[in-house]
Write a protein that holds these residues in place. Structure first.
Motif, PDB file in Angstrom:
ATOM      1  N   THR A 128       0.770  -1.081  -0.110  1.00  0.00           N
ATOM      2  CA  THR A 128       0.111   0.034  -0.010  1.00  0.00           C
ATOM      3  C   THR A 128       0.934   1.173  -0.111  1.00  0.00           C
ATOM      4  N   ASP A 129       2.050   1.221   0.653  1.00  0.00           N
ATOM      5  CA  ASP A 129       2.953   2.389   0.379  1.00  0.00           C
ATOM      6  C   ASP A 129       4.533   2.043   0.268  1.00  0.00           C
ATOM      7  N   CYS A 152       4.399  -0.218 -12.621  1.00  0.00           N
ATOM      8  CA  CYS A 152       4.632   0.826 -12.112  1.00  0.00           C
ATOM      9  C   CYS A 152       3.310   1.931 -11.600  1.00  0.00           C
ATOM     10  N   PRO A 153       3.205   2.106 -10.480  1.00  0.00           N
ATOM     11  CA  PRO A 153       2.267   2.561  -9.813  1.00  0.00           C
ATOM     12  C   PRO A 153       1.720   3.953 -10.345  1.00  0.00           C
ATOM     13  N   THR A 154       2.806   4.873 -10.914  1.00  0.00           N
ATOM     14  CA  THR A 154       2.417   6.082 -11.500  1.00  0.00           C
ATOM     15  C   THR A 154       1.712   5.940 -12.897  1.00  0.00           C
ATOM     16  N   LEU A 155       1.900   4.918 -13.352  1.00  0.00           N
ATOM     17  CA  LEU A 155       1.308   4.536 -14.822  1.00  0.00           C
ATOM     18  C   LEU A 155      -0.044   3.691 -14.831  1.00  0.00           C
ATOM     19  N   LYS A 156      -0.727   3.667 -13.658  1.00  0.00           N
ATOM     20  CA  LYS A 156      -1.875   2.740 -13.429  1.00  0.00           C
ATOM     21  C   LYS A 156      -2.882   3.507 -14.229  1.00  0.00           C
ATOM     22  N   ALA A 157      -3.001   4.488 -14.267  1.00  0.00           N
ATOM     23  CA  ALA A 157      -4.189   5.337 -14.981  1.00  0.00           C
ATOM     24  C   ALA A 157      -4.036   5.079 -16.704  1.00  0.00           C
ATOM     25  N   VAL A 158      -2.727   4.821 -17.021  1.00  0.00           N
ATOM     26  CA  VAL A 158      -2.544   4.969 -18.612  1.00  0.00           C
ATOM     27  C   VAL A 158      -2.122   4.025 -19.173  1.00  0.00           C
ATOM     28  N   THR A 159      -1.758   2.599 -18.383  1.00  0.00           N
ATOM     29  CA  THR A 159      -1.414   1.369 -18.875  1.00  0.00           C
ATOM     30  C   THR A 159      -2.304   0.053 -18.407  1.00  0.00           C
ATOM     31  N   ASP A 160      -2.147  -0.900 -19.150  1.00  0.00           N
ATOM     32  CA  ASP A 160      -2.655  -2.171 -18.624  1.00  0.00           C
ATOM     33  C   ASP A 160      -2.076  -2.752 -17.492  1.00  0.00           C
ATOM     34  N   ASP A 178      -5.454  -0.134  -4.433  1.00  0.00           N
ATOM     35  CA  ASP A 178      -4.605   0.584  -3.384  1.00  0.00           C
ATOM     36  C   ASP A 178      -3.149   0.295  -3.255  1.00  0.00           C
ATOM     37  N   VAL A 179      -2.583  -0.418  -4.200  1.00  0.00           N
ATOM     38  CA  VAL A 179      -1.117  -0.674  -4.215  1.00  0.00           C
ATOM     39  C   VAL A 179      -0.356   0.552  -5.044  1.00  0.00           C
ATOM     40  N   ASN A 180       0.699   1.032  -4.123  1.00  0.00           N
ATOM     41  CA  ASN A 180       1.470   2.238  -4.606  1.00  0.00           C
ATOM     42  C   ASN A 180       2.625   1.884  -4.626  1.00  0.00           C
ATOM     43  N   CYS A 181       3.221   0.761  -4.533  1.00  0.00           N
ATOM     44  CA  CYS A 181       4.738   0.554  -4.458  1.00  0.00           C
ATOM     45  C   CYS A 181       4.760  -1.031  -4.766  1.00  0.00           C
ATOM     46  N   ALA A 182       5.561  -1.292  -5.660  1.00  0.00           N
ATOM     47  CA  ALA A 182       6.207  -2.704  -5.777  1.00  0.00           C
ATOM     48  C   ALA A 182       7.573  -2.662  -5.923  1.00  0.00           C
ATOM     49  N   LEU A 183       7.916  -3.911  -5.180  1.00  0.00           N
ATOM     50  CA  LEU A 183       9.535  -4.080  -5.208  1.00  0.00           C
ATOM     51  C   LEU A 183       9.873  -5.661  -5.526  1.00  0.00           C
ATOM     52  N   GLU A 184      10.891  -5.783  -6.262  1.00  0.00           N
ATOM     53  CA  GLU A 184      11.209  -7.235  -6.598  1.00  0.00           C
ATOM     54  C   GLU A 184      12.230  -7.704  -6.015  1.00  0.00           C
ATOM     55  N   ILE A 185      12.352  -8.969  -5.844  1.00  0.00           N
ATOM     56  CA  ILE A 185      13.703  -9.467  -5.252  1.00  0.00           C
ATOM     57  C   ILE A 185      14.035 -10.862  -6.198  1.00  0.00           C
ATOM     58  N   VAL A 186      15.251 -10.648  -7.058  1.00  0.00           N
ATOM     59  CA  VAL A 186      15.667 -11.617  -7.890  1.00  0.00           C
ATOM     60  C   VAL A 186      16.672 -12.664  -7.301  1.00  0.00           C
ATOM     61  N   VAL A 187      16.506 -13.873  -7.553  1.00  0.00           N
ATOM     62  CA  VAL A 187      17.444 -14.906  -6.922  1.00  0.00           C
ATOM     63  C   VAL A 187      17.837 -15.674  -7.842  1.00  0.00           C
ATOM     64  N   ASP A 188      19.127 -15.825  -7.759  1.00  0.00           N
ATOM     65  CA  ASP A 188      20.071 -16.630  -8.489  1.00  0.00           C
ATOM     66  C   ASP A 188      20.322 -17.972  -7.586  1.00  0.00           C
ATOM     67  N   GLY A 189      20.552 -18.951  -8.054  1.00  0.00           N
ATOM     68  CA  GLY A 189      21.025 -20.203  -7.264  1.00  0.00           C
ATOM     69  C   GLY A 189      21.781 -21.221  -8.109  1.00  0.00           C
ATOM     70  N   LEU A 190      22.612 -21.854  -7.476  1.00  0.00           N
ATOM     71  CA  LEU A 190      23.221 -23.250  -8.105  1.00  0.00           C
ATOM     72  C   LEU A 190      22.428 -24.179  -8.232  1.00  0.00           C
ATOM     73  N   THR A 191      21.267 -24.451  -7.616  1.00  0.00           N
ATOM     74  CA  THR A 191      20.290 -25.333  -7.963  1.00  0.00           C
ATOM     75  C   THR A 191      18.958 -24.826  -8.087  1.00  0.00           C
ATOM     76  N   GLU A 192      17.922 -25.476  -8.617  1.00  0.00           N
ATOM     77  CA  GLU A 192      16.734 -25.012  -8.598  1.00  0.00           C
ATOM     78  C   GLU A 192      16.004 -25.198  -7.067  1.00  0.00           C
ATOM     79  N   THR A 193      16.438 -26.068  -6.548  1.00  0.00           N
ATOM     80  CA  THR A 193      15.879 -26.600  -5.106  1.00  0.00           C
ATOM     81  C   THR A 193      16.200 -25.234  -4.276  1.00  0.00           C
ATOM     82  N   ALA A 194      17.573 -24.724  -4.472  1.00  0.00           N
ATOM     83  CA  ALA A 194      17.794 -23.469  -3.511  1.00  0.00           C
ATOM     84  C   ALA A 194      16.966 -22.313  -3.901  1.00  0.00           C
ATOM     85  N   VAL A 195      16.911 -22.112  -5.228  1.00  0.00           N
ATOM     86  CA  VAL A 195      16.234 -20.995  -5.626  1.00  0.00           C
ATOM     87  C   VAL A 195      14.709 -21.228  -5.092  1.00  0.00           C
TER      88      VAL A 195
END
Lengths: 270, 295
Positions: free
Chosen positions: B170-171, B223-231, B237-254
């Motif tokens: 939400t923020d 992108c929350p700033t583009l909610k009104a102009v994009t699909d 009520d969501v105003n912020c999105a953050l991503e975590i990328v993970v790389d691993g030596l095995t699929e199990t670890a990921v």
């Protein structure tokens, strides 16, 4: 169950027993092993004339007897398996071996592991002259593998050594690392004189200070990072090395300047 | 599916086959080991722009390192074996060898290896030397504080890159707190790294751009700033999105890391946790979020 060779008769002259190796004994019955030949002076005799053979080879050959110090070439040219000797051994132990392990509970005579290229020889007692060396007239001595001596070694350890590791928990005689081409020699006790004479490359590491030839020049006192790898490895093999010597510092001498000057002698200087 | 008050979207993370290496860096103390590891893993957030992705897997005690000194374990990933070799050569040469007191060791076993120490040795200008111990060769390169010890070859293995979770909050404050909690939980998992700053990326990307020269562009759907102009994919009520990328030596670890991250990030103020994918057309691995929680 290991194959047991129990000495039943002392040879009048040293036996040359290069058939006592896992390579020659694999697949043989005890009776078959007793028929393998040995040289007794200028006579060709059989192993059974000197040893009673029992058990079954499971990767380990065990030699027992009071006169094994008169048996030469045990484990010569072996490439696999284990030879365990309860007692002393004669000359040319593991000559030219390329793999496997030889474990000696007592002392070894001269020429331990000459020109070996792989495997490990471990001697709980002392070793004679020419450990890991080249035979006279040959270009190269030991080219790989490990020789671990828990006691002392006599002269010309690692003569013309080209690669591999020799570690001596006690003292080493004169000319340690003479004509050395590469590899590593560790000596925990006292070094004899003329260490590294004629060496081109390689390392002699002494855990005590020593007097060196004037053809070795002092470079610096530092903590060689690679030594820790060796000390950890040697400690794992049962050698005792105190923490102070593991951490250093060591004085580095470069030489021999009569040769390429790319060898090094490291002397503990704590 | 709900986890506490957070909806877990029925979707999947699309991950890719990469090649990875583990580098063990040691030094006189933890600070210098960390300094070298940080330098080596700098500018290694995305393979698209940095040619590799790298991060610190863990800080190591003296008992965990080959030479008994404090250390750090670094994982580095690239799209093929040769690229891993090139990046290791560059980064160990420029970031580890340059750092006082360091030494550098291979941290993996296997059949595939790339040459590193055997290339870096030429910096020694003929005064380098090597030692072979227990089947492994180490190069000693003279440097101004003594010697740099580096292992001749480093093993590489098939790995998994691009596992991810996206937190929709939400923020900014609540989303950042959730992301921080998630990265802490994911950092406990062995064999993975989170290549972005502190493990978090705000500039998630989509494939393609209206500009022909760009292979990727901002992820407009998040992108929350583009909610009104994009699909937009963002709830109202969501105003912020953050991503975590993970790389691993095995699929199990990921998968384990993603699972830990989802559990830690599911907090009040986080409306949804979702994942990035390309419709399943590009990546070799599809890691379904619901399956992770079912496991």
């Amino acid at each position: 169950m290991p194959l047991l060779l129990k000495q039943i008769a002392p040879p009048e002259v040293p036996l040359e027993a290069d058939n006592i190796t896992p390579d020659r004994i694999t697949g043989q019955t005890p009776a078959g092993v007793e028929k393998l030949t040995v040289m007794h002076g200028n006579e060709t005799r059989r192993i059974g004339d000197f040893f009673r053979v029992t058990g079954q080879y499971d990767g380990v050959i065990n030699l027992q007897g009071d006169h094994l110090g008169r048996v030469k070439f045990i484990g010569a040219r072996m490439s696999r398996g284990v030879i365990r000797v309860d007692g002393d051994v004669g000359e040319h132990l593991g000559a030219g071996m390329s793999g496997g392990a030889i474990l000696i509970s007592g002392n070894a005579a001269d020429w331990v592991g000459p020109e070996m290229s792989g495997g490990r020889i471990e001697i709980r007692g002392n070793a004679g002259h020419m450990t890991g060396s080249a035979y006279r007239g040959a270009d190269m001595g030991m080219t790989g593998g490990e020789i671990i001596i828990h006691g002392n070694a006599r002269n010309e350890v690692g003569n013309a050594m080209r690669n591999g590791l020799i570690a001596i928990a006690g003292n080493s005689g004169d000319f340690t690392g003479v004509n050395m081409l590469a590899g590593s020699i560790f000596v925990s006790g006292e070094l004899g004189i003329r260490t590294g004479a004629g060496m081109k490359r390689g390392s002699v590491i002494s855990l005590k200070d020593a007097e060196l030839l004037p053809t070795f020049d002092y470079s610096c006192t530092y903590q060689p990072g690679y030594l820790t790898l060796y000390f950890r490895y040697l400690t794992g093999l049962g050698l005792e090395i105190d923490d102070e010597r593991v951490r250093g510092p060591y004085k580095r001498y470069c030489g021999d300047s009569v040769e390429m000057n790319r060898g090094e002698i490291l002397l503990y200087s704590g | 599916m709900k986890l506490k008050s957070t909806e877990i979207v029925d979707t999947f993370a699309e991950a890719f086959k990469m090649w990875g290496a583990r580098v063990i860096i040691t030094a006189a103390n933890r600070q210098w080991a960390r300094a070298a590891a940080q330098a080596m893993t700098g500018f290694a957030t995305s393979v698209i722009g940095c040619k590799c992705e790298a991060g610190i897997e863990s800080i190591l005690s003296p008992g965990q390192t080959p030479d008994g000194r404090p250390g750090a374990s670094v994982l580095l990933f690239a799209m093929d074996k040769a690229s891993v070799g090139k990046r290791l050569l560059e980064r160990i040469g420029q970031c580890v060898m340059t750092c006082p007191t360091t030494a550098c060791f291979n941290g993996l076993d296997g059949d595939n290896a790339v040459q590193v120490g055997s290339q870096l040795r030429y910096f020694g200008d003929g005064f380098q030397g090597s030692k072979k111990l227990a089947g492994r060769r180490y190069w000693r390169i003279p440097v101004m504080d003594g010697e740099f010890v580096v292992e001749e070859s480093f093993h590489v293995q098939a790995s998994v890159g691009g596992g991810n979770i996206i937190m929709l909050g939400t923020d900014e404050k609540k989303t950042l707190a959730a992301a921080t909690a998630a990265t802490r939980a994911m950092a406990e998992i062995k064999e993975v790294i989170l290549p972005f700053p502190n493990g978090v990326v705000r500039s998630g990307s989509k494939v393609g751009s209206r500009y022909k020269t760009l292979p990727a562009s901002t992820n407009t759907a998040y992108c929350p700033t583009l909610k009104a102009v994009t699909d937009s994919s963002l709830p109202p009520d969501v105003n912020c999105a953050l991503e975590i990328v993970v790389d691993g030596l095995t699929e199990t670890a990921v998968r384990d890391a993603m699972t830990a991250g989802i559990h830690a990030a599911a907090k009040p103020g986080i409306r949804q946790i979702t994942a990035g994918n390309y419709g399943g057309n590009l990546g070799q691995y599809k890691i379904n979020l619901h399956e992770l929680l079912a496991d």
